[in-house]
Structure formats: structure tokens, C-alpha cells
Scaffold this motif. Sequence first.
Motif, short mmCIF file in Angstrom:
data_model
loop_
_atom_site.label_atom_id
_atom_site.label_comp_id
_atom_site.label_asym_id
_atom_site.label_seq_id
_atom_site.Cartn_x
_atom_site.Cartn_y
_atom_site.Cartn_z
N ASP A 24 -8.23 -5.48 -5.59
CA ASP A 24 -8.53 -6.13 -4.30
C ASP A 24 -8.06 -7.58 -4.30
O ASP A 24 -7.60 -8.09 -3.28
N ALA A 25 -8.17 -8.25 -5.44
CA ALA A 25 -7.78 -9.66 -5.52
C ALA A 25 -6.28 -9.86 -5.67
O ALA A 25 -5.79 -10.96 -5.45
N ASN A 26 -5.54 -8.79 -6.02
CA ASN A 26 -4.14 -8.97 -6.36
C ASN A 26 -3.18 -7.99 -5.69
O ASN A 26 -2.08 -7.75 -6.19
N THR A 27 -3.56 -7.44 -4.54
CA THR A 27 -2.68 -6.52 -3.84
C THR A 27 -1.40 -7.20 -3.41
O THR A 27 -1.39 -8.38 -3.06
N ASP A 28 -0.30 -6.46 -3.48
CA ASP A 28 1.03 -6.99 -3.12
C ASP A 28 1.19 -7.14 -1.61
O ASP A 28 1.87 -6.35 -0.97
N GLY A 29 0.56 -8.12 -1.05
CA GLY A 29 0.74 -8.47 0.36
C GLY A 29 0.37 -7.36 1.34
O GLY A 29 -0.27 -6.38 1.00
N GLU A 30 0.82 -7.54 2.56
CA GLU A 30 0.50 -6.60 3.65
C GLU A 30 0.98 -5.19 3.37
O GLU A 30 0.36 -4.22 3.74
N ASP A 31 2.14 -5.06 2.74
CA ASP A 31 2.70 -3.74 2.49
C ASP A 31 2.42 -3.24 1.08
O ASP A 31 3.10 -2.33 0.60
N GLY A 32 1.44 -3.79 0.41
CA GLY A 32 1.16 -3.44 -0.98
C GLY A 32 0.50 -2.09 -1.15
O GLY A 32 -0.52 -1.96 -1.80
N ILE A 33 1.10 -1.06 -0.59
CA ILE A 33 0.48 0.27 -0.63
C ILE A 33 0.53 0.93 -1.99
O ILE A 33 -0.10 1.93 -2.22
N HIS A 34 1.29 0.37 -2.90
CA HIS A 34 1.41 0.98 -4.22
C HIS A 34 0.66 0.21 -5.30
O HIS A 34 0.82 0.51 -6.48
N THR A 35 -0.13 -0.77 -4.94
CA THR A 35 -0.81 -1.58 -5.94
C THR A 35 -1.99 -0.82 -6.53
O THR A 35 -2.79 -0.22 -5.83
N VAL A 36 -2.08 -0.87 -7.85
CA VAL A 36 -3.14 -0.20 -8.60
C VAL A 36 -3.69 -1.18 -9.62
O VAL A 36 -2.93 -1.90 -10.27
N GLY A 37 -5.00 -1.21 -9.77
CA GLY A 37 -5.66 -2.00 -10.80
C GLY A 37 -6.27 -1.06 -11.82
O GLY A 37 -6.65 0.07 -11.49
N SER A 46 -16.08 -4.85 -25.01
CA SER A 46 -15.24 -5.76 -24.21
C SER A 46 -14.43 -4.97 -23.19
O SER A 46 -14.14 -3.79 -23.40
N THR A 47 -14.11 -5.62 -22.09
CA THR A 47 -13.30 -4.97 -21.06
C THR A 47 -12.03 -5.77 -20.85
O THR A 47 -12.00 -6.99 -21.05
N HIS A 48 -10.99 -5.06 -20.43
CA HIS A 48 -9.67 -5.65 -20.24
C HIS A 48 -9.08 -5.06 -18.98
O HIS A 48 -9.28 -3.87 -18.69
N ILE A 49 -8.35 -5.86 -18.24
CA ILE A 49 -7.82 -5.42 -16.95
C ILE A 49 -6.30 -5.44 -16.94
O ILE A 49 -5.66 -6.05 -17.78
N GLY A 50 -5.76 -4.75 -15.95
CA GLY A 50 -4.32 -4.75 -15.73
C GLY A 50 -4.03 -4.41 -14.29
O GLY A 50 -4.87 -3.84 -13.59
N ILE A 51 -2.87 -4.78 -13.85
CA ILE A 51 -2.42 -4.42 -12.51
C ILE A 51 -0.95 -4.02 -12.63
O ILE A 51 -0.22 -4.57 -13.45
N ASN A 52 -0.55 -3.03 -11.86
CA ASN A 52 0.83 -2.58 -11.96
C ASN A 52 1.78 -3.62 -11.39
O ASN A 52 1.39 -4.50 -10.64
N VAL A 53 3.03 -3.50 -11.79
CA VAL A 53 4.09 -4.34 -11.26
C VAL A 53 5.03 -3.37 -10.55
O VAL A 53 5.98 -2.85 -11.13
N TYR A 54 4.72 -3.08 -9.30
CA TYR A 54 5.49 -2.09 -8.56
C TYR A 54 6.86 -2.64 -8.16
O TYR A 54 6.98 -3.77 -7.71
#
Length: 152
Positions: A24-37, A46-54
Motif C-alpha cells: 500500500d505504501a509503495n504501489t507503482d503510481g496510478e497504473d501500478g496494477i502489478h505491484t506486490v508486497g 524477525s520479519t523482512h519485507i520486499g516489493i516486486n520491481v515490475y
Amino acid sequence: MNIPHRALTAADQELIDLARAVVDANTDGEDGIHTVGAAVRAADGSTHIGINVYHFTGGPCAELVALGNARASGAHRLTTIVAVGNRGRGVIGPCGKDRQVLLDYHPEIRVILPTAHGIAGVPIKDLMPYATAWSPDGGSTAYGDDASSART
């Protein structure tokens, strides 16, 4: 196919919420329909995060970015992973490439994903029937053979 699954725990829900927060904090703009966290939990909690680089030519999936982040942070034994799509798409399952990487590096990991019984945790081994392990010396062998071993 009847895949064994486990109901979600409070810790699982926290992991889902963490993955949702990162996407939610890092969606690829208005057309970021492929963003996944993605979020992964290590054995030490411990927890670790990632976000795709579409990119239309491909790019790393969020799950693989989370694995790299965990490794860079010193976490080597991972127990649970989840990916969440942006724009309210909710929990999504890993692609085939991610499943193979998860099995090779973390054969005991649980994957939180949609099932016929709702969102649940499933052992990666149950998502990979007839899985193979690959090594430079042995090539591709049936997973579980003496010649195959998971990376740690």
C-alpha cells in the motif's frame, strides 16, 4: 487436489498485514496494477519485507526480494512467507519460479495463500509435486534424493 493446510495464526495475520502495508505504501503510481508486497518471518521471529520491481521485460518478484532482504539481514532459517497484491487484491500465491526457489532454499517454509478453504498456510513441499532439485554437479534430480539437498 487435496493439499494439507493450516488455519492462520495471529502471527500469520500480522505477516499478511505487514505485506499489505508495504504494498500500500509503495504501489507503482496510478497504473501500478502489478505491484506486490511480501513479508517473511524467520525462525527467530524477525520479519523482512520486499516489493516486486515490475517491468515488462520481467523483474524480481516480491517474494524473492523479501528472501534477499532476510538474507542480507542475517536471517537464514525462514518459516513463513506471504505476498499481497495492491489495490485490494489480497493474498496471492507465489509463481512457479518463486515456489522452486522457496523449496530449494527453505524446504520447511509455510506459504500463506488462497486455498479452496480460504486463506491458509501450506508447506512449500505440498505446492511442488514432482519437484526437482538442481545442482551444478548433479543436474536435476528428484527432490529428496540423496543427491539433492536444500541450500541454507
